[in-house]
Design an enzyme around this catalytic site. Structure first.
Site, PDB file in Angstrom:
ATOM      1  N   ARG A  89      -3.603   7.573  -9.908  1.00  0.00           N
ATOM      2  CA  ARG A  89      -3.182   8.811  -9.241  1.00  0.00           C
ATOM      3  C   ARG A  89      -4.412   9.531  -8.687  1.00  0.00           C
ATOM      4  O   ARG A  89      -5.542   9.276  -9.113  1.00  0.00           O
ATOM      5  CB  ARG A  89      -2.442   9.721 -10.229  1.00  0.00           C
ATOM      6  CG  ARG A  89      -1.134   9.164 -10.731  1.00  0.00           C
ATOM      7  CD  ARG A  89      -0.099   9.033  -9.636  1.00  0.00           C
ATOM      8  NE  ARG A  89       0.292  10.331  -9.089  1.00  0.00           N
ATOM      9  CZ  ARG A  89       1.094  10.498  -8.036  1.00  0.00           C
ATOM     10  NH1 ARG A  89       1.580   9.438  -7.412  1.00  0.00           N
ATOM     11  NH2 ARG A  89       1.400  11.690  -7.616  1.00  0.00           N
ATOM     12  N   ASP A 141      -0.616  20.006 -14.336  1.00  0.00           N
ATOM     13  CA  ASP A 141       0.652  19.613 -14.946  1.00  0.00           C
ATOM     14  C   ASP A 141       1.105  18.289 -14.367  1.00  0.00           C
ATOM     15  O   ASP A 141       0.705  17.900 -13.266  1.00  0.00           O
ATOM     16  CB  ASP A 141       1.718  20.679 -14.690  1.00  0.00           C
ATOM     17  CG  ASP A 141       2.150  20.705 -13.227  1.00  0.00           C
ATOM     18  OD1 ASP A 141       3.257  20.212 -12.907  1.00  0.00           O
ATOM     19  OD2 ASP A 141       1.370  21.208 -12.391  1.00  0.00           O
ATOM     20  N   GLY A 191      -0.447  18.205  -6.934  1.00  0.00           N
ATOM     21  CA  GLY A 191      -0.422  18.671  -8.313  1.00  0.00           C
ATOM     22  C   GLY A 191      -1.295  17.816  -9.216  1.00  0.00           C
ATOM     23  O   GLY A 191      -2.292  17.239  -8.780  1.00  0.00           O
ATOM     24  N   GLU A 192      -0.928  17.772 -10.504  1.00  0.00           N
ATOM     25  CA  GLU A 192      -1.642  16.947 -11.486  1.00  0.00           C
ATOM     26  C   GLU A 192      -3.112  17.353 -11.648  1.00  0.00           C
ATOM     27  O   GLU A 192      -3.925  16.565 -12.136  1.00  0.00           O
ATOM     28  CB  GLU A 192      -1.560  15.463 -11.114  1.00  0.00           C
ATOM     29  CG  GLU A 192      -0.147  14.943 -10.997  1.00  0.00           C
ATOM     30  CD  GLU A 192      -0.069  13.626 -10.247  1.00  0.00           C
ATOM     31  OE1 GLU A 192      -1.100  12.940 -10.113  1.00  0.00           O
ATOM     32  OE2 GLU A 192       1.027  13.290  -9.776  1.00  0.00           O
ATOM     33  N   GLY A 193      -3.472  18.550 -11.220  1.00  0.00           N
ATOM     34  CA  GLY A 193      -4.847  19.007 -11.364  1.00  0.00           C
ATOM     35  C   GLY A 193      -5.777  18.538 -10.270  1.00  0.00           C
ATOM     36  O   GLY A 193      -6.981  18.864 -10.294  1.00  0.00           O
TER      37      GLY A 193
END
Length: 391
Positions: free
Chosen positions: A99, A179, A322-324
C-alpha cells in the site's frame, strides 16, 4: 459504573512549554537566515522545541506510523467503493508492503504499526500483535443502531490510551496517525457534523477511494440519519463514540488524548483522525496543541474539523487514500524543520574596529558640532562689539 473519567484529561494535559517556545523564537532571530525566510518551517521548529521542552530542538529519530483499523456496519449501504467488511484486505496489503503508506514508510525507514480494533474477520487470520487490542468484530450500522455498546466504547478508548503509553515508553518521539477502515469516513463525517452543528451535505466527501454521485447520495443520507441519532448525546463524548463512531475511532480518540498527556507529538492524517481529534478537543481543550495537521485531503469534513481546531495543514496535495500516507508525506517536512532549527549557526556579532569607531565618532561630531559652531559665531559677534564699545 465506569471508572473512566474524561474530565481528568483537562487537568492532565498541559500546553507545550511556552517559555521554551519563546527561547526558540529568540534563537531563531539570531540565526544566519533571516526570520521569515524559511516560512512555516520556523513555526514548526519552534512548536517542536516547545513540545520537547528543549532548545535547540532535538532531531526526530524514532517516528512511528500508527494505524487503527476497523470495519463499519454502515458500509453495507454502499457508501464506499469497497465492499463492507473488506478492511482486512487493506490491512494485509499494508503489512505485506503493498500500500502507499507501506512504500513511503519503507522509503523513509519508519516502522508501521497496525492496531485491529474491529475488523470483520477471524482474529486468528492476522498476526497476534495486530489483533491483541481488538474489541469486537465489525460495528453496528450507525444510521439505525449504535456502533458499540458503552462497555465496548470504553474498552476501545482505553486500548487507544494503552497504545499511546506503549509508544511513549518505547521511545517513539513523533507519531504519524492514520486509519484503515471501510465506512470510516462516513462515521467520521457524522462526528464532525454533530460537533460543528452542520448539515450532512456540508461534510459528506467522496472517501479515500472516490465514489460516484449515487454512492455520494447514499452516503449523505446515511450521515443525515446517523446525525439525528448523534445530536441527543453530544454532551457525552464517550457515548457519542459508542452511538455513531466505532471501536477504531474510539481508540484513536483515546490515543490522541493520552499522547497529549505523555507530551508525544502527533501528525494527523485525513478526515478520520481529524474527527477523532475534534472529539478529543471537546474532552480537553489544550490537547490540539500537541498535534499537527499533516495535509489537506480535500474532504470537506476534514477541512471543517481542522478549521474548528485552528490547525492548518502542512501540505495540500489532494492525497485521499488515507492509511496515514498523506501525513507520512509531511514527516520529512517536520524533520527538516527540526534539523534547520537545531543545526543552522547563529549569525556572528559584528564588532566595531577602532577605525570604524573613529569614523563613527567623527560623523557624530560633524552632526553635532557644526550647528554649535554656527550658533557660537552668531552669538559671539554681538558681545565682542559690545565689549569694544565699552573700552
Amino acid at each position: 459504573m465506569s471508572s473512566l473519567h474524561l474530565d481528568d484529561f483537562t487537568d492532565l494535559i498541559e500546553r507545550p512549554d511556552g517559555g521554551v517556545r519563546r527561547d526558540a523564537e529568540a534563537r531563531r532571530e539570531r540565526l544566519v537566515v533571516p526570520p521569515g525566510a524559511l516560512g512555516r518551517l520556523d513555526h514548526v521548529g519552534e512548536w517542536l522545541a516547545a513540545a520537547q521542552g528543549t532548545v535547540p530542538v532535538r532531531p526526530i529519530q524514532q517516528p512511528r506510523v500508527v494505524l487503527f483499523a476497523g470495519d463499519h456496519g454502515v458500509a453495507s449501504l454502499g457508501v464506499s467503493r469497497r465492499p463492507a467488511g473488506s478492511a482486512e484486505q487493506l490491512v494485509r496489503a499494508v503489512l505485506e508492503g503493498g500500500r502507499p503508506v507501506s512504500v513511503l514508510a519503507r522509503r523513509q525507514g519508519v516502522p508501521v504499526r497496525v492496531v485491529d480494533m474491529a475488523l470483520d474477520c477471524p482474529a486468528e487470520s492476522l498476526p497476534a500483535d495486530v489483533v491483541r487490542h481488538r474489541v469486537r468484530r465489525g460495528s453496528g450500522r450507525i444510521d439505525v443502531e449504535d456502533a458499540l455498546t458503552p462497555e465496548e466504547a470504553e474498552a476501545a478508548f482505553r486500548a487507544g490510551m494503552a497504545v499511546a503509553d506503549e509508544e511513549a515508553d518505547s521511545g517513539t518521539d513523533t507519531v504519524v496517525l492514520g486509519d484503515i477502515s471501510v465506512g470510516g469516513t462516513t462515521a467520521a463525517a457524522v462526528l464532525i457534523a454533530a460537533l460543528c452543528g452542520t448539515d450532512a451535505s456540508v461534510v459528506t466527501g467522496r472517501g479515500g477511494e472516490p465514489i460516484d454521485d449515487l454512492a455520494w447520495m447514499r452516503k449523505c443520507a446515511a450521515i443525515r440519519d446517523a446525525l439525528r441519532r448523534a445530536r441527543p448525546v453530544l454532551g457525552d463524548q464517550l457515548r457519542l463514540l459508542a452511538t455513531v463512531g466505532g471501536a477504531d475511532l474510539a481508540a484513536t480518540t483515546g490515543f490522541l488524548l493520552q499522547c497529549a498527556v505523555r507530551k508525544l507529538p502527533v501528525i494527523l492524517d485525513g478526515v478520520v483522525s481529524a474527527a477523532c481529534a475534534l472529539v478529543a478537543q471537546r474532552v480537553a481543550f489544550r490537547a490540539p496543541d500537541w498535534w499537527l495537521a499533516g495535509h489537506g485531503s480535500g474532504e470537506p469534513g476534514q477541512a471543517k474539523a481542522l478549521d474548528r481546531m485552528a490547525l492548518e495543514p502542512l501540505l495540500e496535495h489532494g492525497v485521499t487514500v488515507g492509511e496515514g500516507a498523506g501525513a507520512l508525506l509531511a514527516l520529512p517536512l517536520v524533520q527538516s524543520a527540526a534539523a534547520l532549527a537545531a543545526e543552522l549557526p547563529e549569525a556572528p556579532v559584528e564588532e566595531e574596529t577602532p577605525e570604524a569607531a573613529g569614523e563613527a565618532a567623527g560623523d557624530e561630531g560633524d552632526r553635532t558640532v557644526r550647528p554649535e559652531a554656527e550658533t557660537k559665531t552668531e552669538t559671539n559677534t554681538a558681545p565682542e562689539a559690545e565689549t569694544s564699545g565699552g573700552h
